[in-house]
Every structure is written in C-alpha cells, then in structure tokens.
Design a protein around this motif. Structure first.
Motif, PDB file in Angstrom:
ATOM      1  N   LEU A  51       0.825  -1.203   0.000  1.00  0.00           N
ATOM      2  CA  LEU A  51       0.000   0.000   0.000  1.00  0.00           C
ATOM      3  C   LEU A  51       0.858   1.252   0.000  1.00  0.00           C
ATOM      4  O   LEU A  51       0.584   2.202  -0.735  1.00  0.00           O
ATOM      5  N   LYS A  55       0.901   4.084  -2.877  1.00  0.00           N
ATOM      6  CA  LYS A  55       0.621   5.495  -2.570  1.00  0.00           C
ATOM      7  C   LYS A  55       1.766   6.393  -3.029  1.00  0.00           C
ATOM      8  O   LYS A  55       1.546   7.435  -3.649  1.00  0.00           O
ATOM      9  N   LYS A 109      -4.314   9.071  -1.709  1.00  0.00           N
ATOM     10  CA  LYS A 109      -4.784   9.041  -0.310  1.00  0.00           C
ATOM     11  C   LYS A 109      -5.490   7.734   0.007  1.00  0.00           C
ATOM     12  O   LYS A 109      -5.411   7.249   1.127  1.00  0.00           O
ATOM     13  N   ASP A 110      -6.197   7.160  -0.958  1.00  0.00           N
ATOM     14  CA  ASP A 110      -6.887   5.875  -0.781  1.00  0.00           C
ATOM     15  C   ASP A 110      -6.957   5.161  -2.135  1.00  0.00           C
ATOM     16  O   ASP A 110      -7.998   5.108  -2.772  1.00  0.00           O
ATOM     17  N   LYS A 113      -9.683   2.445  -2.839  1.00  0.00           N
ATOM     18  CA  LYS A 113     -11.002   3.021  -3.103  1.00  0.00           C
ATOM     19  C   LYS A 113     -11.083   3.533  -4.547  1.00  0.00           C
ATOM     20  O   LYS A 113     -12.126   3.466  -5.175  1.00  0.00           O
ATOM     21  N   HIS A 114      -9.976   4.023  -5.055  1.00  0.00           N
ATOM     22  CA  HIS A 114      -9.923   4.583  -6.413  1.00  0.00           C
ATOM     23  C   HIS A 114      -9.258   3.596  -7.381  1.00  0.00           C
ATOM     24  O   HIS A 114      -8.588   4.015  -8.335  1.00  0.00           O
ATOM     25  N   GLU A 167      -2.374  -5.655  -3.339  1.00  0.00           N
ATOM     26  CA  GLU A 167      -3.187  -5.069  -2.280  1.00  0.00           C
ATOM     27  C   GLU A 167      -4.637  -5.548  -2.370  1.00  0.00           C
ATOM     28  O   GLU A 167      -5.254  -5.895  -1.365  1.00  0.00           O
TER      29      GLU A 167
END
Length: 171
Positions: A51, A55, A109-110, A113-114, A167
């Motif tokens: 992760l 990021k 940031k996430d 989610k995206h 992930e």
C-alpha cells in the motif's frame, strides 16, 4: 485478511497471555498462538509495504505529471518532447497529463477506493508508452525517448499495477 487497529491491539494483548507457544489466557474471539501471531504480523507488514509503495508511486508520478511543462521545455536527454516542437500538441499533452497528475495525487490518499482510476493510469500508460516506443523505433530522431518518457510510463505501470493487484488480493 485485513485487521482493524482495534483487532491488532487485541492480538497484541493476546500475545502477552502466551508463553512457550501455549495460550495462558484468551480474549474472546482472539485466541492465537505465537506462531499464528508472527504470521499475521508478517502479512500485515507486507500489506503496508504494498500500500505504501502504491501510494508513493501515485504521488511521485503525479507530481512529475503536474511538472510536465518544465520537463518538456528542458527536455533532459532528449526524451520528453517530440521534434520538431509542435505547440498545439504540447499544450494538449501538458493539459491532459497535468490533470492526470492532480488526480493521481488525490487518488494516492486511498488508492484501493480509487482502484478503477489506478487501473486506468496503468493501462493508459502501457498503451501510451507502447505507441511512443513504436514511433521512436521508426523515427531515428526520437530514439532519446527510450531514455525519458517511455521507461517512465512503463515503470509507473509496473509499480502501480503490481502493488494494486497485490493489495486487492490481500483483502
């Protein structure tokens, strides 16, 4: 398996109740041996690594995409702009990549989610890099792109695609 912060804390409390790989006391729902806890802990470190790599990949390349105007103007190693320069083409590419860069920074940031957007970044970078590689092969004046934007796009695709896949698989 993804554990919440509360579950990790409960597992650490359980570890305090373990001696010689035997359970001394249990907290309901969280009875584990030392070996099981070690395996869970290693898995958690791996998830955090994937992760964090994802990021940071999105952040670094996002910033690079936002800074595409100076990269195309300075053209280090001759691998960031096509010759002869075409201001109409350059303005269009700069606008698209600056927008993509801003969205990558937001998605960092996430990224899970995206994930659909991250997959778009991965596949569009593969397609763009592939087309550029073909053009650089057939036009000997553009060979410098193999030292600039072509490898950058493939590195982005590999890092983002691999870490996102790992992930998502861990969830």
């Amino acid at each position: 398996m993804i554990l919440s912060h509360k579950e990790i804390c409960m597992l650490k409390i359980c570890l305090l109740g373990l001696k010689d790989n035997k359970v001394l006391f249990t907290v309901p729902k969280y009875s584990v041996t030392i070996e099981q806890f070690r395996i869970l802990n290693q898995n958690l470190r791996g998830q955090m690594s994937n992760l964090s790599i994802l990021k940071n990949t999105l952040r670094v390349f996002g910033v690079a995409f936002v800074l595409i105007i100076p990269m195309m103007k300075l053209d280090p190693l001759g691998g960031w702009a096509w010759t002869p320069g075409q201001w109409e083409y350059e303005m269009m590419i700069q606008g698209v990549y600056m927008t993509l860069g801003v969205m990558m920074i937001i998605a960092s940031k996430d990224p899970v989610k995206h994930s659909m957007f991250v997959w778009f970044v991965v596949w569009s970078s593969i397609v763009h890099g592939g087309i550029m590689a073909y053009q650089a092969i057939i036009d000997v004046h553009e060979i410098g792109h193999f030292l600039g934007d072509i490898p950058a796009l493939f590195i982005l695709s590999i890092l983002a695609g691999y870490t996102l896949r790992k992930e998502l698989a861990s969830q």
